[in-house]
Design a protein around this motif. Structure first.
Motif, PDB file in Angstrom:
ATOM      1  N   GLY A  81      -7.155   6.117   8.469  1.00 23.98           N
ATOM      2  CA  GLY A  81      -8.082   6.184   7.216  1.00 23.98           C
ATOM      3  C   GLY A  81      -9.378   5.234   7.367  1.00 23.98           C
ATOM      4  N   ALA A  82      -9.127   4.205   7.884  1.00 24.12           N
ATOM      5  CA  ALA A  82     -10.281   3.111   8.080  1.00 24.12           C
ATOM      6  C   ALA A  82     -11.217   3.663   9.155  1.00 24.12           C
ATOM      7  N   THR A  83     -10.445   4.007  10.128  1.00 23.08           N
ATOM      8  CA  THR A  83     -11.414   4.563  11.500  1.00 23.08           C
ATOM      9  C   THR A  83     -12.234   5.666  10.940  1.00 23.08           C
TER      10      THR A  83
ATOM     11  N   ALA B 105     -12.465 -12.181   1.573  1.00 20.20           N
ATOM     12  CA  ALA B 105     -11.382 -12.419   2.517  1.00 20.20           C
ATOM     13  C   ALA B 105     -11.321 -11.126   3.306  1.00 20.20           C
ATOM     14  N   VAL B 106     -11.561  -9.943   2.804  1.00 23.97           N
ATOM     15  CA  VAL B 106     -11.679  -8.674   4.003  1.00 23.97           C
ATOM     16  C   VAL B 106     -13.018  -9.009   4.811  1.00 23.97           C
ATOM     17  N   LEU B 107     -13.980  -9.583   4.259  1.00 26.46           N
ATOM     18  CA  LEU B 107     -15.190  -9.688   5.057  1.00 26.46           C
ATOM     19  C   LEU B 107     -14.829 -10.841   6.219  1.00 26.46           C
TER      20      LEU B 107
ATOM     21  N   VAL C   6     -10.437   5.096  -4.404  1.00 20.48           N
ATOM     22  CA  VAL C   6      -9.319   4.596  -3.737  1.00 20.48           C
ATOM     23  C   VAL C   6      -8.934   3.249  -4.539  1.00 20.48           C
ATOM     24  N   HIS C   7     -10.226   2.433  -4.696  1.00 23.69           N
ATOM     25  CA  HIS C   7      -9.851   1.005  -5.128  1.00 23.69           C
ATOM     26  C   HIS C   7      -9.797   0.966  -6.647  1.00 23.69           C
ATOM     27  N   THR C   8     -10.072   1.889  -7.237  1.00 23.72           N
ATOM     28  CA  THR C   8     -10.102   1.943  -9.050  1.00 23.72           C
ATOM     29  C   THR C   8      -8.522   1.674  -9.354  1.00 23.72           C
TER      30      THR C   8
ATOM     31  N   ALA D 222       0.913  -1.349  -0.083  1.00 19.02           N
ATOM     32  CA  ALA D 222       0.041  -0.059  -0.227  1.00 19.02           C
ATOM     33  C   ALA D 222       0.954   1.115   0.038  1.00 19.02           C
ATOM     34  N   SER D 223       0.343   2.352  -0.458  1.00 16.00           N
ATOM     35  CA  SER D 223       1.084   3.741  -0.640  1.00 16.00           C
ATOM     36  C   SER D 223       1.095   4.157   0.702  1.00 16.00           C
ATOM     37  N   LYS D 224       0.151   3.868   1.840  1.00 18.95           N
ATOM     38  CA  LYS D 224       0.003   4.391   3.058  1.00 18.95           C
ATOM     39  C   LYS D 224       0.635   3.448   4.111  1.00 18.95           C
TER      40      LYS D 224
ATOM     41  N   GLU E 217      -0.102   3.412  10.177  1.00 16.57           N
ATOM     42  CA  GLU E 217      -0.812   4.247  10.898  1.00 16.57           C
ATOM     43  C   GLU E 217      -1.778   5.112  10.095  1.00 16.57           C
ATOM     44  N   GLN E 218      -1.405   5.521   9.019  1.00 19.97           N
ATOM     45  CA  GLN E 218      -2.142   6.152   8.022  1.00 19.97           C
ATOM     46  C   GLN E 218      -3.601   5.160   7.540  1.00 19.97           C
ATOM     47  N   MET E 219      -3.086   3.951   7.368  1.00 15.62           N
ATOM     48  CA  MET E 219      -4.273   3.021   7.000  1.00 15.62           C
ATOM     49  C   MET E 219      -5.349   2.634   8.226  1.00 15.62           C
TER      50      MET E 219
ATOM     51  N   THR F   2     -15.765  13.000   9.659  1.00 12.02           N
ATOM     52  CA  THR F   2     -14.195  13.416   9.844  1.00 12.02           C
ATOM     53  C   THR F   2     -13.501  12.868   8.827  1.00 12.02           C
ATOM     54  N   TYR F   3     -13.907  11.808   7.953  1.00 10.99           N
ATOM     55  CA  TYR F   3     -12.846  11.090   6.878  1.00 10.99           C
ATOM     56  C   TYR F   3     -12.450  11.986   5.789  1.00 10.99           C
ATOM     57  N   GLU F   4     -11.140  12.222   5.516  1.00 11.33           N
ATOM     58  CA  GLU F   4     -10.767  13.133   4.533  1.00 11.33           C
ATOM     59  C   GLU F   4     -10.035  12.506   3.340  1.00 11.33           C
ATOM     60  N   GLY F   5     -10.136  10.985   3.443  1.00  9.02           N
ATOM     61  CA  GLY F   5      -9.715  10.480   2.187  1.00  9.02           C
ATOM     62  C   GLY F   5     -10.682  10.412   1.048  1.00  9.02           C
ATOM     63  N   ARG F   6      -9.932   9.893   0.024  1.00 10.26           N
ATOM     64  CA  ARG F   6     -11.023   9.897  -1.417  1.00 10.26           C
ATOM     65  C   ARG F   6     -11.979   8.809  -1.206  1.00 10.26           C
ATOM     66  N   PRO F   7     -13.106   9.140  -2.016  1.00 13.06           N
ATOM     67  CA  PRO F   7     -14.195   8.239  -2.090  1.00 13.06           C
ATOM     68  C   PRO F   7     -13.852   6.769  -2.174  1.00 13.06           C
ATOM     69  N   ILE F   8     -14.415   5.667  -1.819  1.00 13.21           N
ATOM     70  CA  ILE F   8     -13.621   4.352  -1.743  1.00 13.21           C
ATOM     71  C   ILE F   8     -13.716   3.935  -3.128  1.00 13.21           C
ATOM     72  N   ALA F   9     -14.720   4.332  -4.284  1.00 15.78           N
ATOM     73  CA  ALA F   9     -14.625   3.845  -5.355  1.00 15.78           C
ATOM     74  C   ALA F   9     -13.294   4.189  -6.069  1.00 15.78           C
TER      75      ALA F   9
ATOM     76  N   ASN G 193      -8.331  -3.795  -9.566  1.00 15.99           N
ATOM     77  CA  ASN G 193      -8.975  -5.046  -9.992  1.00 15.99           C
ATOM     78  C   ASN G 193      -8.819  -5.990  -9.032  1.00 15.99           C
ATOM     79  N   ILE G 194      -9.793  -5.669  -7.860  1.00 17.81           N
ATOM     80  CA  ILE G 194      -9.914  -6.744  -6.869  1.00 17.81           C
ATOM     81  C   ILE G 194     -11.009  -7.422  -7.267  1.00 17.81           C
ATOM     82  N   ASP G 195     -10.781  -8.886  -6.910  1.00 19.46           N
ATOM     83  CA  ASP G 195     -11.821  -9.886  -7.430  1.00 19.46           C
ATOM     84  C   ASP G 195     -12.668 -10.338  -6.109  1.00 19.46           C
TER      85      ASP G 195
HETATM   86  C1  HEM Z   1     -16.242  -3.152   1.955  1.00 20.21           C
HETATM   87  C2  HEM Z   1     -14.795  -3.239   1.871  1.00 20.21           C
HETATM   88  C3  HEM Z   1     -13.992  -2.261   1.728  1.00 20.21           C
HETATM   89  C4  HEM Z   1     -13.880  -1.089   2.431  1.00 20.21           C
HETATM   90  C5  HEM Z   1     -15.218  -0.180   2.900  1.00 20.21           C
HETATM   91  C6  HEM Z   1     -12.594  -0.593   2.217  1.00 20.21           C
HETATM   92  C7  HEM Z   1     -12.200   0.693   2.656  1.00 20.21           C
HETATM   93  C8  HEM Z   1     -11.234   1.296   2.446  1.00 20.21           C
HETATM   94  C9  HEM Z   1     -10.599   2.750   2.998  1.00 20.21           C
HETATM   95  C10 HEM Z   1     -11.519   3.617   3.688  1.00 20.21           C
HETATM   96  C11 HEM Z   1      -9.389   2.615   2.637  1.00 20.21           C
HETATM   97  C12 HEM Z   1      -8.403   4.054   3.252  1.00 20.21           C
HETATM   98  C13 HEM Z   1      -8.454   5.291   2.384  1.00 20.21           C
HETATM   99  C14 HEM Z   1      -7.666   6.454   2.990  1.00 20.21           C
HETATM  100  O1  HEM Z   1      -7.401   6.259   3.952  1.00 20.21           O
HETATM  101  O2  HEM Z   1      -7.623   7.361   2.071  1.00 20.21           O
HETATM  102  C15 HEM Z   1      -8.886   1.735   2.117  1.00 20.21           C
HETATM  103  C16 HEM Z   1      -7.420   1.465   1.346  1.00 20.21           C
HETATM  104  C17 HEM Z   1      -7.058   0.311   0.965  1.00 20.21           C
HETATM  105  N1  HEM Z   1      -7.678  -0.854   0.550  1.00 20.21           N
HETATM  106 FE1  HEM Z   1      -9.913  -1.079   0.929  1.00 20.21          FE
HETATM  107  N2  HEM Z   1     -11.796  -1.406   1.536  1.00 20.21           N
HETATM  108  C18 HEM Z   1     -12.676  -2.353   1.349  1.00 20.21           C
HETATM  109  C19 HEM Z   1     -12.128  -3.505   0.626  1.00 20.21           C
HETATM  110  C20 HEM Z   1     -10.818  -3.833   0.052  1.00 20.21           C
HETATM  111  C21 HEM Z   1     -10.354  -5.097  -0.663  1.00 20.21           C
HETATM  112  C22 HEM Z   1     -11.383  -6.267  -0.791  1.00 20.21           C
HETATM  113  C23 HEM Z   1      -9.124  -4.975  -0.890  1.00 20.21           C
HETATM  114  C24 HEM Z   1      -8.268  -6.031  -1.491  1.00 20.21           C
HETATM  115  C25 HEM Z   1      -7.960  -7.120  -0.943  1.00 20.21           C
HETATM  116  C26 HEM Z   1      -8.731  -3.754  -0.401  1.00 20.21           C
HETATM  117  C27 HEM Z   1      -7.497  -3.074  -0.416  1.00 20.21           C
HETATM  118  C28 HEM Z   1      -7.300  -1.799  -0.030  1.00 20.21           C
HETATM  119  C29 HEM Z   1      -5.747  -1.284  -0.151  1.00 20.21           C
HETATM  120  C30 HEM Z   1      -4.543  -1.880  -0.666  1.00 20.21           C
HETATM  121  C31 HEM Z   1      -5.799   0.088   0.384  1.00 20.21           C
HETATM  122  C32 HEM Z   1      -4.396   1.060   0.523  1.00 20.21           C
HETATM  123  C33 HEM Z   1      -4.440   1.950  -0.605  1.00 20.21           C
HETATM  124  C34 HEM Z   1      -3.106   2.813  -0.704  1.00 20.21           C
HETATM  125  O3  HEM Z   1      -3.074   3.522   0.210  1.00 20.21           O
HETATM  126  O4  HEM Z   1      -2.333   2.255  -1.167  1.00 20.21           O
HETATM  127  N3  HEM Z   1      -9.682  -3.040   0.297  1.00 20.21           N
HETATM  128  N4  HEM Z   1      -9.867   0.864   1.913  1.00 20.21           N
END
Ligand code: HEM
Length: 122
Positions: free
Chosen positions: A50-52, A86-88, A73-75, A40-42, A45-47, A64-71, A78-80
């Motif tokens: 961000g999740a909190t 696995a995350v669930l 972030v994950h674009t 991850a780029s973060k 602590e940042q991750m 209070t969330y200042e990160g990018r919209p999650i769509a 190519n998460i399958d």
């Molecule tokens: C409902 C499911 C998910 C939610 C709500 C979620 C939410 C988030 C949030 C809020 C962040 C942090 C963004 C920030 O601080 O700016 C993040 C980052 C990230 N997520 Fe997810 N995520 C989900 C599922 C997944 C899955 C399935 C994967 C892949 C296995 C994934 C991989 C990542 C990675 C690698 C980052 C760090 C990105 C970076 O900083 O490089 N996420 N996600």
């Protein structure tokens, strides 16, 4: 019990932060997805932060969330489906190990699942 907001029943920001920490620990030990988080780029602590804040914003309504919209972030990741499940799985294990109630676990799972379209195959 149901009248108490989920945010409160999870222990507010402290409870959610503890869940975010445990969740990241679980991801880093999950062979299906560990490398995603190792690369991850973060930093850790940042991750966790961000999740909190992401979950506190969604569940408390206080933005209070200042990160990018999650769509966004994950674009490009190519998460399958298997990675999404696995995350669930890791979320359920994290909540179980912290003693979160069954009902709250089900509600959190529902919230997470509802975001699938913003995470998978983008
Ligand atoms: C409902 C499911 C998910 C939610 C709500 C979620 C939410 C988030 C949030 C809020 C962040 C942090 C963004 C920030 O601080 O700016 C993040 C980052 C990230 N997520 Fe997810 N995520 C989900 C599922 C997944 C899955 C399935 C994967 C892949 C296995 C994934 C991989 C990542 C990675 C690698 C980052 C760090 C990105 C970076 O900083 O490089 N996420 N996600």
């Amino acid at each position: 019990m149901e009248q108490i907001p989920l945010f409160e029943r999870l222990g507010g920001r402290d409870g959610i932060r503890a869940m975010a920490e445990r969740l990241l620990d679980n991801h880093l030990q999950n062979p299906l997805i560990a490398t995603r988080y190792e690369n991850a780029s973060k930093d850790r602590e940042q991750m966790v932060e961000g999740a909190t804040e992401f979950f506190c914003t969604g569940l408390s309504g206080v933005p209070t969330y200042e990160g990018r919209p999650i769509a966004e972030v994950h674009t490009g990741m190519n998460i399958d489906d298997a990675e999404f499940v696995a995350v669930l799985d890791d979320a359920i294990a994290a909540m179980g190990s912290l003693g979160v109630g069954e009902r709250e676990q089900a509600e959190v799972l529902h919230v997470l699942y509802s975001m699938k379209g913003d995470v998978v195959r983008l």
